[in-house]
Enzyme design. Structure first.
Site, short mmCIF file in Angstrom:
data_model
loop_
_atom_site.label_atom_id
_atom_site.label_comp_id
_atom_site.label_asym_id
_atom_site.label_seq_id
_atom_site.Cartn_x
_atom_site.Cartn_y
_atom_site.Cartn_z
N GLY A 76 0.62 -3.69 4.40
CA GLY A 76 0.51 -5.11 4.65
C GLY A 76 1.78 -5.72 5.22
O GLY A 76 2.88 -5.21 5.01
N HIS A 115 -9.03 2.43 -3.06
CA HIS A 115 -7.64 2.23 -2.66
C HIS A 115 -6.96 1.21 -3.58
O HIS A 115 -6.85 0.04 -3.25
CB HIS A 115 -7.63 1.75 -1.19
CG HIS A 115 -6.29 1.35 -0.66
ND1 HIS A 115 -5.11 1.93 -1.08
CD2 HIS A 115 -5.94 0.44 0.29
CE1 HIS A 115 -4.10 1.38 -0.43
NE2 HIS A 115 -4.57 0.46 0.40
N CYS A 146 -1.03 2.69 6.34
CA CYS A 146 -0.65 1.40 6.90
C CYS A 146 -0.30 0.48 5.73
O CYS A 146 -0.73 0.71 4.61
CB CYS A 146 -1.74 0.80 7.76
SG CYS A 146 -3.31 0.52 6.91
N CYS A 181 0.82 -1.23 0.00
CA CYS A 181 0.00 0.00 0.00
C CYS A 181 0.84 1.27 0.00
O CYS A 181 0.36 2.33 -0.38
CB CYS A 181 -0.94 0.02 1.19
SG CYS A 181 -2.03 -1.40 1.23
C1 LIG Z 1 -14.82 -5.60 2.18
C2 LIG Z 1 -14.81 -6.31 0.85
C3 LIG Z 1 -14.54 -7.81 1.06
C4 LIG Z 1 -16.18 -6.11 0.19
O1 LIG Z 1 -16.14 -6.66 -1.08
P1 LIG Z 1 -17.50 -6.87 -1.89
O2 LIG Z 1 -18.39 -7.82 -1.15
O3 LIG Z 1 -17.11 -7.19 -3.28
O4 LIG Z 1 -18.09 -5.41 -1.81
P2 LIG Z 1 -19.39 -4.81 -2.44
O5 LIG Z 1 -19.08 -3.48 -2.98
O6 LIG Z 1 -20.04 -5.81 -3.35
O7 LIG Z 1 -20.31 -4.57 -1.19
C5 LIG Z 1 -20.93 -5.63 -0.49
C6 LIG Z 1 -22.37 -5.22 -0.20
O8 LIG Z 1 -22.34 -4.07 0.63
C7 LIG Z 1 -23.06 -3.03 0.02
N1 LIG Z 1 -22.38 -1.75 0.34
C8 LIG Z 1 -21.07 -1.51 0.26
N2 LIG Z 1 -20.81 -0.24 0.64
C9 LIG Z 1 -22.01 0.29 0.99
C10 LIG Z 1 -22.40 1.57 1.45
N3 LIG Z 1 -21.51 2.53 1.66
N4 LIG Z 1 -23.70 1.79 1.69
C11 LIG Z 1 -24.62 0.81 1.48
N5 LIG Z 1 -24.29 -0.42 1.04
C12 LIG Z 1 -23.00 -0.67 0.79
C13 LIG Z 1 -23.03 -3.34 -1.45
O9 LIG Z 1 -24.11 -2.74 -2.12
C14 LIG Z 1 -23.12 -4.82 -1.46
O10 LIG Z 1 -24.48 -5.17 -1.27
P3 LIG Z 1 -25.09 -6.50 -1.95
O11 LIG Z 1 -24.34 -7.64 -1.36
O12 LIG Z 1 -26.52 -6.45 -1.55
O13 LIG Z 1 -24.86 -6.35 -3.41
C15 LIG Z 1 -13.70 -5.74 -0.09
O14 LIG Z 1 -14.05 -4.44 -0.48
C16 LIG Z 1 -12.36 -5.73 0.57
O15 LIG Z 1 -11.70 -6.77 0.66
N6 LIG Z 1 -11.88 -4.53 1.03
C17 LIG Z 1 -10.61 -4.41 1.67
C18 LIG Z 1 -9.54 -4.25 0.64
C19 LIG Z 1 -8.17 -4.34 1.29
O16 LIG Z 1 -7.89 -5.21 2.09
N7 LIG Z 1 -7.26 -3.46 0.88
C20 LIG Z 1 -5.96 -3.41 1.43
C21 LIG Z 1 -5.97 -2.68 2.71
S1 LIG Z 1 -4.46 -2.84 3.56
#
Ligand SMILES: CC(C)(COP(=O)(O)OP(=O)(O)OC[C@H]1O[C@@H](n2cnc3c(N)ncnc32)[C@H](O)[C@@H]1OP(=O)(O)O)[C@@H](O)C(=O)NCCC(=O)NCCS
Length: 432
Positions: free
Chosen positions: A405, A372, A403, A119
């Site tokens: 990984g 991100h 931060c 990151c």
């Molecule tokens: C958290 C994570 C697993 C979610 O992935 P995802 O399931 O593909 O995410 P989605 O965008 O499809 O959202 C999941 C659900 O939440 C809902 N949602 C997401 N953000 C929302 C918001 N702000 N308001 C309302 N609903 C929301 C979506 O509409 C979706 O709903 P559904 O299942 O009914 O379609 C993924 O984004 C992730 O791994 N993030 C972290 C990334 C990371 O680790 N980066 C490195 C950091 S060090």
């Protein structure tokens, strides 16, 4: 422009930098390093608008835009191109800094290299370039990062050494960032899901307000991407923001990293495609070219923390960078912190005694709203801090922090060249 050295180092007169004999360059310090410009692509959702756009073309677009809008800088005056990516295969392979430089139309004489600190990739590209400038090895650099998480899902192709787990060097959760965020919640029970969700909604709202105010217009360059009808279009806006977010809706989202956990798609950064890059130089070269700095480097630091709670990283990294600068957190008027997860930002604000909605922190929203694309984000933060500096001449210092990984933190402290009272010196040895 006043050039403020790091503690204990004498200020160098820019006119005295290049000695006539043997091409030697007189000593510089990090305080001589300035950012002249920063730009990013819109950030797409993985599987979204940039599905058919190559990762390297995303970063090439940033390099070309930096050259286009800074005509004072001759392309052959660029001494180095440092480009980060967490996954360095396929369209993120082939030594990105070099290949992107050629694709961007830089002369063959301009070298480049690829870099990885997950990151903090782009931030490391910037600090490496800054160190080269401070050492007098180079004068001008293009530094940035790209991550196409649609083409290169997190962890794709990685083969972690089995000794990590067999010898209990790290817990299995350390390799899944969402699980490290759940671990952080465990260690900080006062950072509740409600607080994390409220922070996330605030980030979405700040982003929406900034977008409406045109903040991102100068920070973004449009890129060709897939249109809804399957054809091609020019992508001009971030795909991830959900300005309609409410704490009530977020409270109902599932917790994918642990049953009955606290980390959700709503309070975490998403999976994104995007690139960002900055133009760096020494202050003397900038002055000779008649180019105005947007940020001036003061200090930087990287630190390691337990990989299982990597979100703590920005705290010791910031303490170390502030100590090197002789500054305290009260001297910092603007903070751009990458929002990998809301809990990690709240760990940071709690550690430094800041409110959850402190107006100095991510005033234009953060990764929860914007996205991100891992190795690109550090350069995005620098662009936003530069915008904040121009808008707030009353602010003298700011910082960018992420931060990382496997348990790291990365922080750069910057001075505002627009500050209206830049005459006072940094007090050496001030505590953080
Ligand atoms: C958290 C994570 C697993 C979610 O992935 P995802 O399931 O593909 O995410 P989605 O965008 O499809 O959202 C999941 C659900 O939440 C809902 N949602 C997401 N953000 C929302 C918001 N702000 N308001 C309302 N609903 C929301 C979506 O509409 C979706 O709903 P559904 O299942 O009914 O379609 C993924 O984004 C992730 O791994 N993030 C972290 C990334 C990371 O680790 N980066 C490195 C950091 S060090």
């Amino acid at each position: 422009m006043k050039v403020e050295p790091m503690t204990g180092t004498a200020t160098i007169d820019p006119s005295a930098r290049t000695t006539p004999d043997a091409g030697r360059t007189a000593a510089r310090s990090l305080g001589d390093v300035v950012v002249l410009d920063a730009v990013r692509t819109p950030f797409g959702r993985a599987g979204g608008a940039f599905t058919r756009t190559r990762a390297d073309d995303l970063v090439v677009r940033c390099l070309r835009e930096l050259l286009r809008r800074n005509p004072e800088l001759a392309p052959d005056a660029v001494d180095e191109v440092a480009i980060a990516a967490s996954t360095q295969t396929g369209d993120q392979g082939l030594t990105l800094g070099r290949s992107a430089g050629i694709l961007a139309g830089l002369p063959a004489s301009v070298p480049g290299y690829a870099i990885d600190r997950m990151c903090a990739g782009a931030l490391t590209a910037v600090t490496n370039s800054a160190a080269g400038i401070a050492a007098g090895a180079i004068d001008v650099a293009l530094a940035g990062g790209v991550e196409h998480m649609g083409h290169h899902p997190m962890g794709d192709g990685v083969d972690p050494n089995p000794r990590f787990l067999a010898e209990r060097l790290v817990d299995g959760s350390a390799l899944v960032m969402g699980r490290t965020a759940e671990n952080l919640h465990d260690e900080l029970p006062h950072v509740t899901r409600e607080r994390a969700d409220a922070y996330a909604v605030g980030s979405q709202q700040r982003y929406a307000a900034a977008r409406a105010a045109g903040v991102f217009d100068e920070l973004m360059v449009p890129v060709a991407g897939r249109a809804e009808d399957g054809g091609w279009t020019l992508v001009t806006a971030d795909e991830q923001p959900r300005p309609e977010s409410t704490v009530e809706v977020l409270a109902g989202l599932r917790t994918p990293f642990r049953p009955h956990g606290r980390v959700t798609a709503g309070n975490a950064a998403g999976l994104n495609d995007g690139a960002a890059a900055v133009l760096l130089a020494d202050a003397g070269t900038a002055e000779r070219l008649g180019m105005a700095p947007k940020l001036q480097m003061v200090s930087y630091a990287f630190t390691g923390v337990a990989p299982e709670t990597m979100g703590f990283g920005p705290i010791p990294a910031t303490r170390k960078a502030l100590a090197k600068a002789g500054l305290g957190i009260d001297d910092i008027g603007l903070i751009e912190i990458n929002e990998a997860f809301a809990v990690q930002v709240l760990a940071f604000t709690d550690a430094f005694g800041l409110d959850d909605d402190d107006p100095r922190v991510n005033p234009y929203g953060g990764a929860i709203a914007i996205g991100h694309p891992l190795a690109a984000s550090g350069a995005r933060l620098i662009g936003q801090l530069g915008h904040g500096f121009a808008a707030h001449p009353e602010v003298r210092y700011g910082l960018t922090t992420l931060c990382v990984g496997l348990g790291m933190g990365a922080t750069v402290v910057w001075e505002n060249p627009h500050h209206h009272d830049a005459s006072t010196t940094i007090a050496a040895g001030a505590s953080t």
